[in-house]
Design an enzyme around this catalytic site. Structure first.
Site, PDB file in Angstrom:
ATOM      1  N   LYS A  50     -11.476  49.348   8.160  1.00  0.00           N
ATOM      2  CA  LYS A  50     -11.665  48.037   8.776  1.00  0.00           C
ATOM      3  C   LYS A  50     -13.082  47.935   9.358  1.00  0.00           C
ATOM      4  O   LYS A  50     -13.720  46.887   9.254  1.00  0.00           O
ATOM      5  CB  LYS A  50     -10.602  47.812   9.861  1.00  0.00           C
ATOM      6  CG  LYS A  50      -9.213  47.592   9.272  1.00  0.00           C
ATOM      7  CD  LYS A  50      -8.097  47.626  10.304  1.00  0.00           C
ATOM      8  CE  LYS A  50      -6.746  47.510   9.608  1.00  0.00           C
ATOM      9  NZ  LYS A  50      -5.596  47.676  10.513  1.00  0.00           N
ATOM     10  N   GLN A  94      -3.650  49.041  16.330  1.00  0.00           N
ATOM     11  CA  GLN A  94      -3.224  49.709  15.096  1.00  0.00           C
ATOM     12  C   GLN A  94      -1.835  50.313  15.275  1.00  0.00           C
ATOM     13  O   GLN A  94      -1.553  50.994  16.253  1.00  0.00           O
ATOM     14  CB  GLN A  94      -4.252  50.797  14.715  1.00  0.00           C
ATOM     15  CG  GLN A  94      -4.007  51.461  13.383  1.00  0.00           C
ATOM     16  CD  GLN A  94      -4.110  50.511  12.185  1.00  0.00           C
ATOM     17  OE1 GLN A  94      -4.916  49.595  12.169  1.00  0.00           O
ATOM     18  NE2 GLN A  94      -3.273  50.727  11.184  1.00  0.00           N
ATOM     19  N   ASP A 117      -3.645  39.865  13.322  1.00  0.00           N
ATOM     20  CA  ASP A 117      -2.595  40.497  12.505  1.00  0.00           C
ATOM     21  C   ASP A 117      -1.486  39.501  12.165  1.00  0.00           C
ATOM     22  O   ASP A 117      -0.657  39.764  11.292  1.00  0.00           O
ATOM     23  CB  ASP A 117      -1.939  41.655  13.279  1.00  0.00           C
ATOM     24  CG  ASP A 117      -2.557  43.007  12.945  1.00  0.00           C
ATOM     25  OD1 ASP A 117      -2.987  43.196  11.795  1.00  0.00           O
ATOM     26  OD2 ASP A 117      -2.586  43.871  13.847  1.00  0.00           O
TER      27      ASP A 117
HETATM   28  N1  GUN Z   1      -0.420  49.504  10.356  1.00  0.00           N
HETATM   29  C1  GUN Z   1      -0.158  49.347   9.028  1.00  0.00           C
HETATM   30  N2  GUN Z   1      -0.549  48.120   8.628  1.00  0.00           N
HETATM   31  C2  GUN Z   1      -1.052  47.486   9.710  1.00  0.00           C
HETATM   32  C3  GUN Z   1      -1.619  46.197   9.922  1.00  0.00           C
HETATM   33  O1  GUN Z   1      -1.722  45.351   9.022  1.00  0.00           O
HETATM   34  N3  GUN Z   1      -2.038  45.940  11.199  1.00  0.00           N
HETATM   35  C4  GUN Z   1      -1.906  46.831  12.200  1.00  0.00           C
HETATM   36  N4  GUN Z   1      -2.333  46.476  13.429  1.00  0.00           N
HETATM   37  N5  GUN Z   1      -1.394  48.028  12.042  1.00  0.00           N
HETATM   38  C5  GUN Z   1      -0.967  48.354  10.793  1.00  0.00           C
END
Ligand code: GUN
Length: 292
Positions: A50, A94, A117
């Site tokens: 990211k 996350q 998200d």
């Molecule tokens: N863990 C796995 N996929 C995601 C996601 O799309 N966002 C977040 N915050 N955590 C994740």
């Protein structure tokens, strides 16, 4: 192998270029704050990806890495601080969090205007109502991958395997909307489904987010189906560089003999998730300017 590959890397690079050109029109530039708690290696990898995508998309990124000993109260305080910070447009925590931390409470504490998200109940509700503010990153990434490859969804039978809040439920919701790139007949299978193959063999488009390798074997795929594998499972492999490699939820070798299109793992859905996150962060910054 007869199936064509759905290339998420190329599609996500094109989306990031588009985000970059729009981000350059905004001052200050959009900004994303990702919070990573603990030392789960897969989460650390996602957050690094990211971070790199932000740099390529003209998005400022701030990453808060916190020890697994961080308390719920400390995290809630950090979220409140970020909500109030005019220099932060998007916030993501996350997942998964270390044991003992309450993820739902944290997600609900994030400002819905900064919830890139699309996990906050207000944003989930807007999506279900058909008037989304943000789109959930992975399901929207899957939809975009289909659209960019001119794969028709209207009137098709989409079977989603998995009912998580992150992928399965919002995926089903997106595909049943009366909108282009959707308008499908949707079936959702999950751990309570009896004879899963009965359903998956009827799928024109099979989207698998079960979180376990080989949930879908070749005989569970209809000839000519489109197979989208959201899984990312680390498995032992003595011949791999680190003794481990990532595989999806689908038996790729067998499924690619019957499918018309299939996503590779890695390089399929993963890069699309990150690309949509960049779009959502850009949108949060555009909304910030409109709300002023
Ligand atoms: N863990 C796995 N996929 C995601 C996601 O799309 N966002 C977040 N915050 N955590 C994740």
């Amino acid at each position: 192998m007869s199936a064509q590959l759905l290339d998420g890397k190329a599609a996500s690079a094109a989306i990031r270029r588009e985000v970059l050109s729009r981000a350059q029109c905004l001052s200050p530039a959009p900004s994303l704050c990702a919070v990573l708690v603990g030392d789960d290696p897969a989460s650390a990898l996602y957050v690094r990806n990211k971070e790199r995508a932000c740099a390529e998309s003209g998005i400022r990124s701030v990453f808060r890495r916190l020890p697994s000993s961080t308390t719920q109260a400390e995290l809630l305080e950090l979220v409140r601080e970020l909500n109030a910070d005019p220099d932060v447009d998007g916030i993501l925590v996350q997942s998964p969090l270390p044991r003992g931390l309450n993820e739902t409470e944290l997600v609900n504490a994030i400002s819905p205007w900064k919830d890139v998200d699309c996990f906050h109940p207000e944003n989930v509700g807007l999506l279900v109502a058909g008037t989304p503010r943000f789109l959930p990153c992975t399901p929207a990434g899957v939809q975009r991958l289909l659209v960019l490859n001119s794969i028709e969804t209207a009137g098709k039978h989409v079977v989603v395997v998995g009912r998580s809040n992150i992928v399965g439920k919002p995926m089903a919701n997106i595909m049943l909307q009366k909108a282009s790139g959707a308008n499908a007949t949707v079936t959702v299978c999950h751990t309570g489904t009896r004879d899963m193959g009965y359903y998956t063999r009827q799928a024109d488009i099979l989207i698998v987010a079960a979180g376990r390798p080989n949930v879908i074997t070749g005989d569970m795929v209809k000839a000519g189906a489109v197979v989208v594998d959201v899984g990312m499972n680390e498995v032992e492999d003595a011949s791999a560089p680190r003794g481990k490699r990532f595989v999806g939820d689908v038996d790729f070798g067998a499924a690619s003999e019957v499918a018309s299109w299939i996503t590779p793992v890695p390089g399929g859905v993963g890069p699309m998730t990150v690309a949509i996150l960049m779009e959502n962060t850009l949108r949060a910054a555009e909304l910030r300017d409109m709300r002023r």
